[in-house]
Design a protein around this motif. Structure first.
Motif, PDB file in Angstrom:
ATOM      1  N   ILE A  15      -8.988   8.343 -50.369  1.00 53.79           N
ATOM      2  CA  ILE A  15      -8.617   6.599 -50.353  1.00 53.79           C
ATOM      3  C   ILE A  15     -10.188   6.366 -51.773  1.00 53.79           C
ATOM      4  O   ILE A  15      -9.526   4.846 -52.134  1.00 53.79           O
ATOM      5  CB  ILE A  15      -9.036   6.281 -49.320  1.00 53.79           C
ATOM      6  N   SER A  16     -10.414   6.920 -52.062  1.00 52.10           N
ATOM      7  CA  SER A  16     -11.232   6.979 -53.568  1.00 52.10           C
ATOM      8  C   SER A  16     -11.506   5.524 -53.873  1.00 52.10           C
ATOM      9  O   SER A  16     -11.218   4.512 -54.623  1.00 52.10           O
ATOM     10  CB  SER A  16      -9.649   7.105 -55.265  1.00 52.10           C
ATOM     11  N   ASP A  17     -11.909   5.069 -52.285  1.00 44.89           N
ATOM     12  CA  ASP A  17     -12.662   3.344 -52.450  1.00 44.89           C
ATOM     13  C   ASP A  17     -13.952   3.659 -51.634  1.00 44.89           C
ATOM     14  O   ASP A  17     -13.923   4.189 -50.604  1.00 44.89           O
ATOM     15  CB  ASP A  17     -11.409   3.122 -51.559  1.00 44.89           C
ATOM     16  N   GLU A  18     -15.292   4.227 -52.440  1.00 37.04           N
ATOM     17  CA  GLU A  18     -16.239   4.126 -52.048  1.00 37.04           C
ATOM     18  C   GLU A  18     -16.818   2.634 -50.856  1.00 37.04           C
ATOM     19  O   GLU A  18     -17.388   3.047 -50.022  1.00 37.04           O
ATOM     20  CB  GLU A  18     -17.680   4.261 -53.343  1.00 37.04           C
ATOM     21  N   THR A  19     -16.335   1.837 -50.727  1.00 35.94           N
ATOM     22  CA  THR A  19     -16.695   0.187 -49.825  1.00 35.94           C
ATOM     23  C   THR A  19     -15.756   1.019 -48.418  1.00 35.94           C
ATOM     24  O   THR A  19     -16.491   0.272 -47.658  1.00 35.94           O
ATOM     25  CB  THR A  19     -16.211  -0.814 -50.666  1.00 35.94           C
ATOM     26  N   VAL A  20     -14.380   0.925 -48.822  1.00 34.02           N
ATOM     27  CA  VAL A  20     -13.674   0.656 -48.093  1.00 34.02           C
ATOM     28  C   VAL A  20     -13.688   2.249 -47.371  1.00 34.02           C
ATOM     29  O   VAL A  20     -14.101   2.157 -46.243  1.00 34.02           O
ATOM     30  CB  VAL A  20     -11.762   1.001 -48.071  1.00 34.02           C
ATOM     31  N   ALA A  21     -14.470   3.614 -47.946  1.00 31.79           N
ATOM     32  CA  ALA A  21     -14.378   5.018 -47.041  1.00 31.79           C
ATOM     33  C   ALA A  21     -15.987   4.492 -46.421  1.00 31.79           C
ATOM     34  O   ALA A  21     -16.040   4.977 -45.526  1.00 31.79           O
ATOM     35  CB  ALA A  21     -15.394   5.716 -48.063  1.00 31.79           C
ATOM     36  N   GLU A  22     -16.645   3.578 -47.018  1.00 29.09           N
ATOM     37  CA  GLU A  22     -17.672   3.113 -46.203  1.00 29.09           C
ATOM     38  C   GLU A  22     -17.748   2.910 -44.739  1.00 29.09           C
ATOM     39  O   GLU A  22     -18.226   2.961 -43.774  1.00 29.09           O
ATOM     40  CB  GLU A  22     -18.642   2.522 -47.167  1.00 29.09           C
ATOM     41  N   ASP A  23     -16.770   2.166 -44.606  1.00 31.62           N
ATOM     42  CA  ASP A  23     -16.500   1.113 -43.949  1.00 31.62           C
ATOM     43  C   ASP A  23     -15.609   1.942 -42.781  1.00 31.62           C
ATOM     44  O   ASP A  23     -15.964   2.140 -41.682  1.00 31.62           O
ATOM     45  CB  ASP A  23     -15.744  -0.285 -44.298  1.00 31.62           C
ATOM     46  N   ILE A  24     -15.208   3.300 -43.425  1.00 33.85           N
ATOM     47  CA  ILE A  24     -13.749   3.767 -42.199  1.00 33.85           C
ATOM     48  C   ILE A  24     -14.901   4.620 -41.552  1.00 33.85           C
ATOM     49  O   ILE A  24     -14.429   4.503 -40.346  1.00 33.85           O
ATOM     50  CB  ILE A  24     -13.111   4.462 -42.756  1.00 33.85           C
ATOM     51  N   ALA A  25     -15.959   5.165 -42.444  1.00 27.69           N
ATOM     52  CA  ALA A  25     -16.889   6.359 -42.004  1.00 27.69           C
ATOM     53  C   ALA A  25     -17.725   5.382 -40.548  1.00 27.69           C
ATOM     54  O   ALA A  25     -18.466   6.047 -39.909  1.00 27.69           O
ATOM     55  CB  ALA A  25     -17.748   6.395 -42.682  1.00 27.69           C
ATOM     56  N   SER A  26     -18.027   4.184 -41.038  1.00 25.80           N
ATOM     57  CA  SER A  26     -19.330   3.505 -39.901  1.00 25.80           C
ATOM     58  C   SER A  26     -17.993   3.293 -38.951  1.00 25.80           C
ATOM     59  O   SER A  26     -18.887   3.601 -37.631  1.00 25.80           O
ATOM     60  CB  SER A  26     -19.807   2.438 -40.737  1.00 25.80           C
ATOM     61  N   ASP A  27     -16.937   3.299 -38.962  1.00 23.46           N
ATOM     62  CA  ASP A  27     -16.028   2.751 -37.582  1.00 23.46           C
ATOM     63  C   ASP A  27     -15.514   4.209 -37.454  1.00 23.46           C
ATOM     64  O   ASP A  27     -15.696   3.830 -35.921  1.00 23.46           O
ATOM     65  CB  ASP A  27     -14.570   2.289 -38.997  1.00 23.46           C
ATOM     66  N   VAL A  28     -15.726   5.280 -37.662  1.00 23.86           N
ATOM     67  CA  VAL A  28     -15.580   6.533 -36.538  1.00 23.86           C
ATOM     68  C   VAL A  28     -16.383   6.804 -35.839  1.00 23.86           C
ATOM     69  O   VAL A  28     -16.444   6.972 -34.544  1.00 23.86           O
ATOM     70  CB  VAL A  28     -15.124   7.707 -38.283  1.00 23.86           C
ATOM     71  N   PHE A  29     -18.029   6.718 -36.924  1.00 23.89           N
ATOM     72  CA  PHE A  29     -18.699   6.943 -35.755  1.00 23.89           C
ATOM     73  C   PHE A  29     -18.914   5.238 -34.741  1.00 23.89           C
ATOM     74  O   PHE A  29     -19.162   6.377 -33.261  1.00 23.89           O
ATOM     75  CB  PHE A  29     -20.408   6.681 -36.858  1.00 23.89           C
ATOM     76  N   VAL A  30     -18.372   4.653 -34.440  1.00 24.56           N
ATOM     77  CA  VAL A  30     -18.662   3.614 -33.824  1.00 24.56           C
ATOM     78  C   VAL A  30     -18.229   3.762 -32.281  1.00 24.56           C
ATOM     79  O   VAL A  30     -17.650   3.887 -31.319  1.00 24.56           O
ATOM     80  CB  VAL A  30     -18.272   2.264 -33.885  1.00 24.56           C
ATOM     81  N   ARG A  31     -16.498   4.110 -32.601  1.00 27.14           N
ATOM     82  CA  ARG A  31     -15.230   4.834 -31.990  1.00 27.14           C
ATOM     83  C   ARG A  31     -15.561   6.318 -31.378  1.00 27.14           C
ATOM     84  O   ARG A  31     -15.032   6.546 -30.161  1.00 27.14           O
ATOM     85  CB  ARG A  31     -13.759   5.335 -33.155  1.00 27.14           C
ATOM     86  N   LEU A  32     -16.527   7.060 -31.674  1.00 24.28           N
ATOM     87  CA  LEU A  32     -16.775   7.893 -31.150  1.00 24.28           C
ATOM     88  C   LEU A  32     -18.416   7.719 -29.645  1.00 24.28           C
ATOM     89  O   LEU A  32     -17.553   8.313 -28.922  1.00 24.28           O
ATOM     90  CB  LEU A  32     -17.639   8.808 -31.726  1.00 24.28           C
ATOM     91  N   LEU A  33     -18.808   6.481 -30.655  1.00 22.79           N
ATOM     92  CA  LEU A  33     -19.846   6.299 -29.090  1.00 22.79           C
ATOM     93  C   LEU A  33     -19.115   5.529 -27.947  1.00 22.79           C
ATOM     94  O   LEU A  33     -19.213   5.344 -26.588  1.00 22.79           O
ATOM     95  CB  LEU A  33     -20.283   4.656 -29.494  1.00 22.79           C
ATOM     96  N   GLU A  34     -17.883   5.301 -27.966  1.00 25.57           N
ATOM     97  CA  GLU A  34     -16.764   3.896 -27.324  1.00 25.57           C
ATOM     98  C   GLU A  34     -16.005   4.767 -26.894  1.00 25.57           C
ATOM     99  O   GLU A  34     -15.788   4.492 -25.084  1.00 25.57           O
ATOM    100  CB  GLU A  34     -16.082   2.904 -28.054  1.00 25.57           C
ATOM    101  N   ALA A  35     -15.630   6.103 -27.437  1.00 23.15           N
ATOM    102  CA  ALA A  35     -14.428   6.935 -27.019  1.00 23.15           C
ATOM    103  C   ALA A  35     -15.214   7.753 -25.732  1.00 23.15           C
ATOM    104  O   ALA A  35     -14.831   8.498 -24.444  1.00 23.15           O
ATOM    105  CB  ALA A  35     -13.990   7.960 -27.975  1.00 23.15           C
TER     106      ALA A  35
END
Lengths: 218, 412
Positions: free
Chosen positions: A76-96
């Motif tokens: 996505i070429s957007d560091e800020t959004v990438a950071e948010d999404i990466a963080s969200d991926v790990f939260v999703r892992l915990l919930e899953a």
């Protein structure tokens, strides 16, 4: 070490070749050794995640965040959004894992697949509500301003062309060139045969080349 | 295309190992023009967005993730403490619902099965329920009555089966009252003995308590196996001493379902005819020797001098009767079997039925027995019970509710 601008921005082939002359250790494909846990460690980590063990969660994050973040950045070429999404991926892992819908075998595979899905959703939303990217950083006064602006323009063109590829083509290029996965690893994550990945990679690069030409003409 | 795929991959690997684009394309001059721009694009793709991960980003998101995990842990603890509550409450509610459903369906099922006969689908429910009743009865007298009633019920079911002309696998217990070569009478039921019938090692004599398993058809039970359920009784010879030998029911499936039989002294038997009877098919016959016996059962009918007690015809002409002679009471009968299978009673002790059960619980009632009238003589048939449907007035009130028909007062 290389100047930050060269590492963080888009660089031309000629620049790379030039740099290799001065710095023979500079890799064409900065391939990173694939970090994959042994199966028994994966089970231990999954148990720890189920128990919400902070030590295990921290270790897992340290091991995989960088890779997930780079994958998303590539897409996505957007560091800020990438950071948010990466963080969200790990939260999703915990919930899953808590709801017993988490990874059964490969945690890394699950993280990359989830990151890919979240990025796809993000791109879909962006397509519906297009926004203009604004550069948040100013060129470094100490660097060659003309050179850096040129790099940024090339990066913009490249990303514009990349965004025109199919999701599958974007995915294969992100894994192969963004994360430096081998053909076999890429085939495993995309659940395809190696020959299919070769063909997909070839088509993706040809298409990207064409799109870059179109972008430059515009 | 597939060749170019492979060439591209080879070139990419060579570049990764340190070759330049020009070097690798020079190895494939015929594809050089095609490969060069693709390889340049590959290098561009490789260096697209070479963002480094800032340590600040890593720390910030690490802290965020661990905080989220802590919140989840806290929520999990709350949920688990509430969960225990709700789980136990839910368990109680579910248990109550299940119990109610089981009770409702169970009682209706048992009620529906009460009128079944062997071969019906609900018949096993009836038998199981009877076993449960026996198991749950701790008063020994009540249990004895219950078991006698259940034995009578088996005989009634057989009669009903014969009347309906149906066939089914059956099992029942009773006393052997007559023995011909291949046909016995067990508590009024004709039992066909074939070479395939499994018989016990010990000989079976008239008066022996047996458990019969077989197939009921056309008014007969084709016996598959016959087991002794009062082993002591068989071994006791007519001339045994005056001490009585109690025969304990030994059949596992129907514990105590047979009348209790005791062999007492035989010297007092008034008749000693030397008629041969067949003990087992194929075995040698023995002279008929009346043996003094006693058994317990429930009085099913009283027709003149012949009563039916647990399927056994009892001649009460010479009996000394104590207690109120009413249908449904438990009788202890002492006497001996004559050659026709009629039990000649010498003494009958009657006592009240403690079970307090009604028709549905299995007490033999006149209505469940054949309607043929007894003519007062000894011309008995195996398959018929002789009744007279009159009863003395002083008894009629006593069992008015349970027995609609009346039986005559015994002539004693």
């Amino acid at each position: 070490m290389f100047p930050q601008a060269l590492v963080y921005g888009h660089i031309r082939v000629d620049d790379i070749l030039k740099m290799r002359e001065y710095h023979p250790s500079f890799p064409y494909f900065a391939r990173e050794a694939a970090k994959t846990m042994p199966i028994h460690d994966e089970r231990r980590v999954l148990d720890g995640l189920r128990d919400l063990d902070p030590q295990i969660i921290g270790d897992l994050y340290d091991q995989y965040f960088s890779e997930v973040y780079r994958y998303i950045c590539y897409r996505i070429s957007d560091e800020t959004v990438a950071e948010d999404i990466a963080s969200d991926v790990f939260v999703r892992l915990l919930e899953a894992v808590q709801s017993r819908k988490g990874p059964q075998s490969s945690i890394k595979g699950w993280l990359i697949a989830t990151a890919s899905n979240v990025v796809n959703d993000h791109l879909r939303l962006q397509y519906r509500r297009p926004t203009e990217d604004l550069s948040e950083s100013l060129p470094d006064e100490n660097s060659n301003i003309a050179f850096e602006l040129d790099l940024r323009e090339q990066n913009r063109v490249l990303h514009g062309a990349y965004a025109q590829l199919t999701i599958e083509q974007q995915h294969v290029l992100a894994l192969r060139f963004g994360l430096g996965y081998s053909l076999e690893e890429t085939a495993k994550y995309l659940k395809k045969k190696v020959n299919a990945i070769k063909a997909l990679q070839f088509r993706a690069l040809v298409s990207l080349q064409r799109q870059i030409g179109d972008e430059n003409h515009e | 295309m597939s060749k170019l795929d492979q060439l591209l991959e080879d070139c990419l690997q060579a570049i990764e190992l340190g070759d330049t684009i020009e070097t690798v394309v020079s190895r494939y001059p015929e594809f050089a023009d095609e490969l060069r721009p693709i390889l340049e694009t590959a290098l561009s793709a490789k260096n697209k967005n070479m963002f480094g991960v800032s340590p600040v980003v890593v720390r910030r998101n690490r802290a965020k993730l661990l905080q989220h995990a802590a919140q989840m842990r806290e929520g999990k603890l709350k949920r688990s403490s509430q969960g225990v509550w709700f789980a136990s409450l839910r368990r109680v509610v579910v248990t109550l619902i299940v119990l109610t459903a089981v009770f409702a369906s169970g009682t209706s099922l048992v009620r529906a099965s009460s009128s079944t006969v062997p071969g019906d689908r609900l018949y096993p429910v009836k038998r199981t329920w009877e076993d449960v009743l026996v198991f749950a009865t701790f008063n020994m007298q009540h249990r004895e009555v219950l078991e006698l009633e259940q034995e009578n019920k088996r005989l009634e079911e057989l009669q009903e089966l014969f009347e309906k002309g149906r066939s089914a696998s059956v099992d029942f217990s009773g006393l052997v009252t007559t023995q011909n070569t291949d046909q016995w009478s067990v508590s009024g039921i004709n039992v066909l003995i074939s070479p395939q019938t499994k018989l016990p090692q010990d000989p079976i004599l008239v008066g022996t308590g047996v458990h019969v398993v077989g197939h009921a058809q056309n008014g007969l039970v084709q016996a598959e196996s016959i087991e002794l359920i009062s082993l002591n009784e068989v071994s006791a010879a007519p001339a045994v001493s005056s001490t009585s030998i109690s025969a304990t029911p030994a059949h596992g499936n129907n514990p105590g379902l047979t009348p209790e039989i005791e062999v007492t002294e035989s010297a007092s038997t008034p008749e000693s005819e030397a008629t041969a009877i067949v003990v087992n098919p194929g075995e040698t016959t023995k002279p008929f020797e009346p043996r003094s016996k006693s058994f317990r059962g429930i009085v099913q009918s009283m027709g003149g001098s012949i009563w039916i007690i647990n399927g056994v015809q009892v001649n009460v002409d010479k009996a000394e009767i104590s207690g109120k002679p009413v249908i449904g009471v438990v009788a202890k009968v002492e006497g001996y079997f004559d050659q026709t299978g009629v039990f000649i009673a010498k003494r009958i002790e009657l006592r009240e039925n403690y079970s307090g059960s009604d028709d549905s619980s299995g007490v033999a009632s006149p209505s469940s027995m054949p309607d043929s009238q007894h003519d007062g003589n000894d011309d008995h048939k195996d398959d018929g019970y002789d009744h007279v449907t009159e009863t003395p007035e002083y008894y009629s009130d006593y069992h008015q509710q349970n027995y609609a028909t009346k039986t005559p007062e015994p002539e004693h």
